[in-house]
Scaffold this motif. Structure first.
Motif, PDB file in Angstrom:
ATOM      1  N   UNK A   3      48.146  14.574  20.093  1.00 58.35           N
ATOM      2  CA  UNK A   3      47.261  15.509  20.781  1.00 58.35           C
ATOM      3  C   UNK A   3      47.844  16.902  20.666  1.00 58.35           C
ATOM      4  N   UNK A   4      46.986  17.887  20.495  1.00 54.06           N
ATOM      5  CA  UNK A   4      47.431  19.275  20.416  1.00 54.06           C
ATOM      6  C   UNK A   4      46.487  20.145  21.224  1.00 54.06           C
ATOM      7  N   UNK A   5      47.046  21.161  21.840  1.00 53.90           N
ATOM      8  CA  UNK A   5      46.268  22.158  22.561  1.00 53.90           C
ATOM      9  C   UNK A   5      46.630  23.510  21.966  1.00 53.90           C
ATOM     10  N   UNK A   6      45.615  24.248  21.553  1.00 54.27           N
ATOM     11  CA  UNK A   6      45.836  25.556  20.942  1.00 54.27           C
ATOM     12  C   UNK A   6      45.091  26.598  21.765  1.00 54.27           C
ATOM     13  N   UNK A   7      45.819  27.589  22.236  1.00 54.28           N
ATOM     14  CA  UNK A   7      45.221  28.698  22.977  1.00 54.28           C
ATOM     15  C   UNK A   7      44.576  29.651  21.970  1.00 54.28           C
ATOM     16  N   UNK A  22      33.294  23.651  14.324  1.00 56.17           N
ATOM     17  CA  UNK A  22      32.965  23.327  12.933  1.00 56.17           C
ATOM     18  C   UNK A  22      34.164  23.561  12.013  1.00 56.17           C
ATOM     19  N   UNK A  23      34.849  24.678  12.196  1.00 53.75           N
ATOM     20  CA  UNK A  23      36.003  25.017  11.362  1.00 53.75           C
ATOM     21  C   UNK A  23      37.078  23.939  11.462  1.00 53.75           C
ATOM     22  N   UNK A  24      37.447  23.601  12.678  1.00 55.21           N
ATOM     23  CA  UNK A  24      38.538  22.654  12.878  1.00 55.21           C
ATOM     24  C   UNK A  24      38.144  21.229  12.512  1.00 55.21           C
ATOM     25  N   UNK A  25      36.910  20.857  12.776  1.00 54.39           N
ATOM     26  CA  UNK A  25      36.448  19.507  12.466  1.00 54.39           C
ATOM     27  C   UNK A  25      36.453  19.236  10.965  1.00 54.39           C
ATOM     28  N   UNK A  26      36.374  20.282  10.158  1.00 57.71           N
ATOM     29  CA  UNK A  26      36.352  20.128   8.704  1.00 57.71           C
ATOM     30  C   UNK A  26      37.735  20.113   8.062  1.00 57.71           C
ATOM     31  N   UNK A  27      38.785  20.237   8.858  1.00 55.59           N
ATOM     32  CA  UNK A  27      40.146  20.194   8.322  1.00 55.59           C
ATOM     33  C   UNK A  27      40.599  18.741   8.259  1.00 55.59           C
ATOM     34  N   UNK A  28      41.078  18.328   7.096  1.00 57.38           N
ATOM     35  CA  UNK A  28      41.559  16.969   6.889  1.00 57.38           C
ATOM     36  C   UNK A  28      42.712  16.666   7.846  1.00 57.38           C
ATOM     37  N   UNK A  29      42.596  15.571   8.586  1.00 58.06           N
ATOM     38  CA  UNK A  29      43.645  15.177   9.523  1.00 58.06           C
ATOM     39  C   UNK A  29      43.345  15.552  10.956  1.00 58.06           C
ATOM     40  N   UNK A  30      42.203  16.209  11.209  1.00 62.27           N
ATOM     41  CA  UNK A  30      41.818  16.640  12.552  1.00 62.27           C
ATOM     42  C   UNK A  30      40.648  15.797  13.035  1.00 62.27           C
ATOM     43  N   UNK A  31      40.699  15.373  14.296  1.00 58.78           N
ATOM     44  CA  UNK A  31      39.584  14.647  14.894  1.00 58.78           C
ATOM     45  C   UNK A  31      39.491  14.995  16.372  1.00 58.78           C
ATOM     46  N   UNK A  32      38.396  14.608  16.983  1.00 62.27           N
ATOM     47  CA  UNK A  32      38.160  14.759  18.420  1.00 62.27           C
ATOM     48  C   UNK A  32      38.392  16.203  18.894  1.00 62.27           C
ATOM     49  N   UNK A  49      51.063  13.929   9.784  1.00 64.43           N
ATOM     50  CA  UNK A  49      51.450  13.687   8.393  1.00 64.43           C
ATOM     51  C   UNK A  49      50.514  14.396   7.417  1.00 64.43           C
ATOM     52  N   UNK A  50      49.367  14.856   7.907  1.00 62.40           N
ATOM     53  CA  UNK A  50      48.383  15.504   7.032  1.00 62.40           C
ATOM     54  C   UNK A  50      48.150  16.971   7.367  1.00 62.40           C
ATOM     55  N   UNK A  51      48.469  17.388   8.597  1.00 65.25           N
ATOM     56  CA  UNK A  51      48.219  18.773   9.002  1.00 65.25           C
ATOM     57  C   UNK A  51      49.231  19.162  10.081  1.00 65.25           C
ATOM     58  N   UNK A  52      49.585  20.439  10.126  1.00 64.41           N
ATOM     59  CA  UNK A  52      50.536  20.921  11.141  1.00 64.41           C
ATOM     60  C   UNK A  52      49.851  21.933  12.052  1.00 64.41           C
ATOM     61  N   UNK A  53      50.458  22.170  13.207  1.00 63.27           N
ATOM     62  CA  UNK A  53      49.944  23.177  14.133  1.00 63.27           C
ATOM     63  C   UNK A  53      49.935  24.552  13.473  1.00 63.27           C
ATOM     64  N   UNK A  54      50.931  24.840  12.650  1.00 65.53           N
ATOM     65  CA  UNK A  54      50.973  26.128  11.947  1.00 65.53           C
ATOM     66  C   UNK A  54      49.779  26.289  11.008  1.00 65.53           C
ATOM     67  N   UNK A  55      49.384  25.197  10.356  1.00 63.70           N
ATOM     68  CA  UNK A  55      48.214  25.238   9.477  1.00 63.70           C
ATOM     69  C   UNK A  55      46.961  25.558  10.279  1.00 63.70           C
ATOM     70  N   UNK A  56      46.839  24.956  11.464  1.00 61.68           N
ATOM     71  CA  UNK A  56      45.682  25.211  12.319  1.00 61.68           C
ATOM     72  C   UNK A  56      45.654  26.663  12.787  1.00 61.68           C
ATOM     73  N   UNK A  57      46.788  27.155  13.223  1.00 57.10           N
ATOM     74  CA  UNK A  57      46.872  28.538  13.678  1.00 57.10           C
ATOM     75  C   UNK A  57      46.489  29.486  12.543  1.00 57.10           C
ATOM     76  N   UNK A  58      46.968  29.212  11.340  1.00 57.25           N
ATOM     77  CA  UNK A  58      46.636  30.056  10.188  1.00 57.25           C
ATOM     78  C   UNK A  58      45.132  30.028   9.910  1.00 57.25           C
ATOM     79  N   UNK A  59      44.527  28.846   9.953  1.00 55.05           N
ATOM     80  CA  UNK A  59      43.082  28.730   9.715  1.00 55.05           C
ATOM     81  C   UNK A  59      42.302  29.506  10.771  1.00 55.05           C
TER      82      UNK A  59
END
Length: 89
Positions: A3-7, A22-32, A49-59
């Motif tokens: 689980x991750x929480x991003x401000x 929509x943006x986050x749901x389309x990233x491989x390795x992200x759900x819910x 194993x497929x995505x990191x918090x840093x990748x999400x922040x960058x997106x």
């Protein structure tokens, strides 16, 4: 899955929340993905194993939203290295 929480800052209306979902749901390795406009944050499940918090922040930043993983929030407000530890109190 973890689980991750991003401000998020810059999320001003429901359209922004929909865009982030929509943006986050389309990233491989992200759900819910759950976007809270009121709390200015996104909660989600990620396969570390497929995505990191840093990748999400960058997106998110690429899409125009300043963001950071919530666990970093205390470090940002308690001078946990923000200025070399010399805040003076």
């Amino acid at each position: 899955m973890q689980n991750a929480v991003i401000k998020i800052s810059g999320m001003e209306h429901e359209g922004s929340a929909d865009e982030l979902n929509a943006l986050l749901s389309n990233i491989d390795g992200i759900s819910d993905v759950r976007v809270s406009l009121m709390d200015a944050q996104v909660t989600l499940k990620m396969d570390e194993n497929r995505v990191s918090a840093d990748t999400l922040v960058h997106a998110l930043e690429t899409a125009g939203y300043a963001s950071y993983p919530k666990q970093d929030e205390q470090e940002k407000t308690s001078c946990g290295g923000c200025c070399g530890g010399g805040c003076g109190g």
